[in-house]
Design an enzyme around this catalytic site. Structure first.
Site, mmCIF file in Angstrom:
data_model
loop_
_atom_site.group_PDB
_atom_site.id
_atom_site.type_symbol
_atom_site.label_atom_id
_atom_site.label_comp_id
_atom_site.label_asym_id
_atom_site.label_seq_id
_atom_site.Cartn_x
_atom_site.Cartn_y
_atom_site.Cartn_z
ATOM 1 N N ASN A 7 0.682 -1.207 -0.062
ATOM 2 C CA ASN A 7 0.125 0.201 -0.058
ATOM 3 C C ASN A 7 1.050 1.227 -0.006
ATOM 4 O OD1 ASN A 7 -0.466 1.922 2.474
ATOM 5 N ND2 ASN A 7 0.325 -0.023 3.414
ATOM 6 N N ASN A 62 5.221 5.992 3.266
ATOM 7 C CA ASN A 62 4.791 6.893 2.222
ATOM 8 C C ASN A 62 4.634 8.279 2.518
ATOM 9 O OD1 ASN A 62 4.022 4.116 0.702
ATOM 10 N ND2 ASN A 62 2.723 4.058 2.716
ATOM 11 N N THR A 63 5.159 8.340 3.787
ATOM 12 C CA THR A 63 5.246 10.182 3.768
ATOM 13 C C THR A 63 6.682 10.631 3.848
ATOM 14 O OG1 THR A 63 3.397 10.091 5.245
ATOM 15 C CG2 THR A 63 4.787 12.054 5.397
ATOM 16 N N THR A 106 -3.410 -7.099 7.646
ATOM 17 C CA THR A 106 -3.360 -7.755 6.631
ATOM 18 C C THR A 106 -4.108 -9.136 6.561
ATOM 19 O OG1 THR A 106 -1.494 -6.629 6.051
ATOM 20 C CG2 THR A 106 -1.759 -8.500 4.641
ATOM 21 N N SER A 144 5.966 5.279 8.610
ATOM 22 C CA SER A 144 5.221 4.880 7.176
ATOM 23 C C SER A 144 6.381 5.414 6.200
ATOM 24 C CB SER A 144 3.842 6.008 7.283
ATOM 25 O OG SER A 144 3.313 5.993 6.052
ATOM 26 N N LYS A 174 6.299 3.796 16.878
ATOM 27 C CA LYS A 174 6.091 2.677 16.058
ATOM 28 C C LYS A 174 7.186 2.688 15.076
ATOM 29 C CE LYS A 174 2.761 0.268 13.030
ATOM 30 N NZ LYS A 174 1.347 0.038 12.585
ATOM 31 N N ASN A 225 6.044 -1.583 11.305
ATOM 32 C CA ASN A 225 5.330 -0.979 10.373
ATOM 33 C C ASN A 225 5.574 -2.047 9.137
ATOM 34 O OD1 ASN A 225 3.720 0.661 8.756
ATOM 35 N ND2 ASN A 225 4.122 2.506 10.061
ATOM 36 N N PHE A 235 -0.909 8.262 4.409
ATOM 37 C CA PHE A 235 -1.736 9.050 5.387
ATOM 38 C C PHE A 235 -2.856 9.571 5.222
ATOM 39 C CE2 PHE A 235 2.150 9.638 8.948
ATOM 40 C CZ PHE A 235 1.882 8.226 9.123
#
Length: 464
Positions: free
Chosen positions: A181, A283-284, A424, A281, A320, A349, A185
């Site tokens: 994914n 994705n940031t 998941t 994360s 995390k 994560n 966020f």
């Protein structure tokens, strides 16, 4: 038991209606005295009775399966059908909407005492929790708790609303029991989530008739958050279950600015049993740089200062991290957590790596984003093991990554995890994975003659 009694009653009513229809039907010797109209009415009555019986039976079975997370219907029929019809994100959204509106199973089997665990002075009825990322906007907390989780973590929640990355941004790897994914966020923001959580608490206060004076005092809280709950009532609002809130950072916020997390503690902390600072994360942009020693120490100190100053109930603070940290980074994280006095850590994560063991097609595995599910388990497990050794078990660990059965949960516990989370496998296999994991854990713990807590860190000890 109530469900079975209700089903039996429905079947009894249907049988009674059929019996009355049969009694009303003419006997063979009398049929010549009846008109064709009477014969038609008799046939109609019998047909109606059979229809009622069929509808009642199907409805009762459907109700039973929909409300029973242990029903194989989910894994064998429902999930494969959903995966065939909907893409990953659409299926995710459908699941949340259904849960939000009460269309989700309830685990009515009490958790066995062998699963109970106490940490941070709080009791969990079982150690299996829902990881952040599933209920991002805190829409289905009660439904997720009812499925059987011992704790539910919502978020990540960012201060300002943001859409996240463009779609498609979620990809299933069926051959690997995994997902990639790059949501980025996506969040409705602090205000929307705070309002939703406050309304949930207000409903609880009203239905449980908490004194008006306490409600008035709660409404005077600087952020409008109701905290007028008896000390023995968790923010999850379910006995021996907890609600965690995972805090994220807006994409456009300065990398060296901690205000997003501090504001999250102040605004959402009053409704949390524990708070997680998500710095992992993938994705940031720049977020994982916060795992370095200097920025991490500054961030955790600022977050803890806000918690201590603003939240009288002092929810535990966790951080995390990613499974991709190297040994030096992990040593820094362990040292900072202990020196600052943070209460725990979530490991881990998603990973940006692509293990060579992946079986899915390259056109899917090459997608940019974080990989979660079964392939992450070895990475997360090893990180848990190392972190436990570094801290000598002094910092509670939540093991997360690839949990889909009692096997992974037990491995995490032995390596040092006090609690575990999954997500998941929940999305890939359906709600039954929660009950199945707990049932198998209970069976195996009893067979070994131990409790869950006896397993925690046992790989690092002798004679266990």
């Amino acid at each position: 038991m109530a469900l079975l009694l209700r089903t039996r009653l429905q079947l009894a009513v249907a049988r009674s209606r059929i019996s009355r229809a049969l009694v009303a039907a003419p006997k063979p010797s009398q049929r010549s005295n009846y008109s064709s109209t009477s014969s038609t009415k008799s046939s109609s009555s019998l047909g109606l009775g059979l229809t009622l019986l069929g509808v009642t039976t199907v409805g009762a079975l459907g109700f039973f399966y929909l409300n029973n997370p242990r029903a194989s219907l989910y894994k064998i029929v429902a999930m494969p059908t959903i995966h065939a019809v909907l893409d990953g994100e659409s299926a995710h959204r459908l699941a949340i909407l259904m849960a939000k509106n009460g269309i989700s199973p309830h685990d009515r089997v009490p958790d066995d005492p062998v699963l109970s665990v106490k940490v941070w002075g709080k009791t969990f009825s079982n150690p299996v929790g829902l990881a952040a990322g599933c209920d991002k906007h805190a829409e289905a907390i009660d439904a997720m708790l009812a499925v059987g989780f011992g704790f539910v973590e919502v978020g990540s929640v960012t201060p300002k609303p943001q859409l996240g990355n463009p779609r498609p941004r979620m990809f299933r790897l069926h051959a690997d029991n995994a997902v990639i994914n790059r949501y980025g966020f996506n969040s409705e923001g602090h205000d929307a989530v705070s309002a939703r959580l406050r309304e949930r608490l207000r409903r609880y206060i009203y239905t449980h008739q908490i004194p008006a004076a306490a409600v008035e005092a709660a409404q005077k809280d600087s952020y409008g958050a109701s905290v007028a709950l008896p000390e023995n009532v968790p923010r999850a609002l379910v006995e021996n279950k907890l609600l965690g809130i995972n805090l994220g950072k807006n994409k456009l916020s300065p990398a060296d600015d901690d205000d997003d997390y501090v504001e999250g503690v102040r605004k959402l902390g009053p409704m949390a049993d524990y708070v997680v600072v998500n710095i992992s994360s993938p994705n940031t942009p720049g977020l994982r740089a916060l795992q370095r020693r200097e920025p991490l120490e500054r961030l955790l100190k600022n977050v803890k200062a806000a918690r201590d100053a603003e939240l009288p109930h002092r929810p535990p603070l966790l951080v995390k991290i990613a499974p991709d940290v190297d040994d030096e980074q992990l040593q820094d994280v362990a040292a900072v957590i202990q020196s600052v006095g943070f209460d725990g850590i979530v490991i881990s994560n998603t990973t940006i790596s692509r293990p060579k063991t992946l079986k899915s097609e390259y056109k899917i595995t090459k997608e940019v984003g974080g990989l979660s599910g079964a392939p992450v388990f070895p990475l997360a497990l090893e990180t848990v093991r190392k972190f436990y050794s570094l801290t000598k078990g002094a910092v509670p660990i939540v093991g997360c990554g690839g949990v889909r059965s009692a096997d992974e949960a037990i491995s995490f516990a032995r390596a040092g995890a006090t609690l575990v989370q999954l997500y998941t496998s929940f999305g890939m296999e359906g709600p039954g994975v929660v009950a199945d994991t707990k049932d198998e854990l209970t069976r195996r713990l009893k067979a070994m003659g131990v409790r869950w807590t006896d397993l925690v860190g046992s790989d690092h000890k002798t004679g266990i």
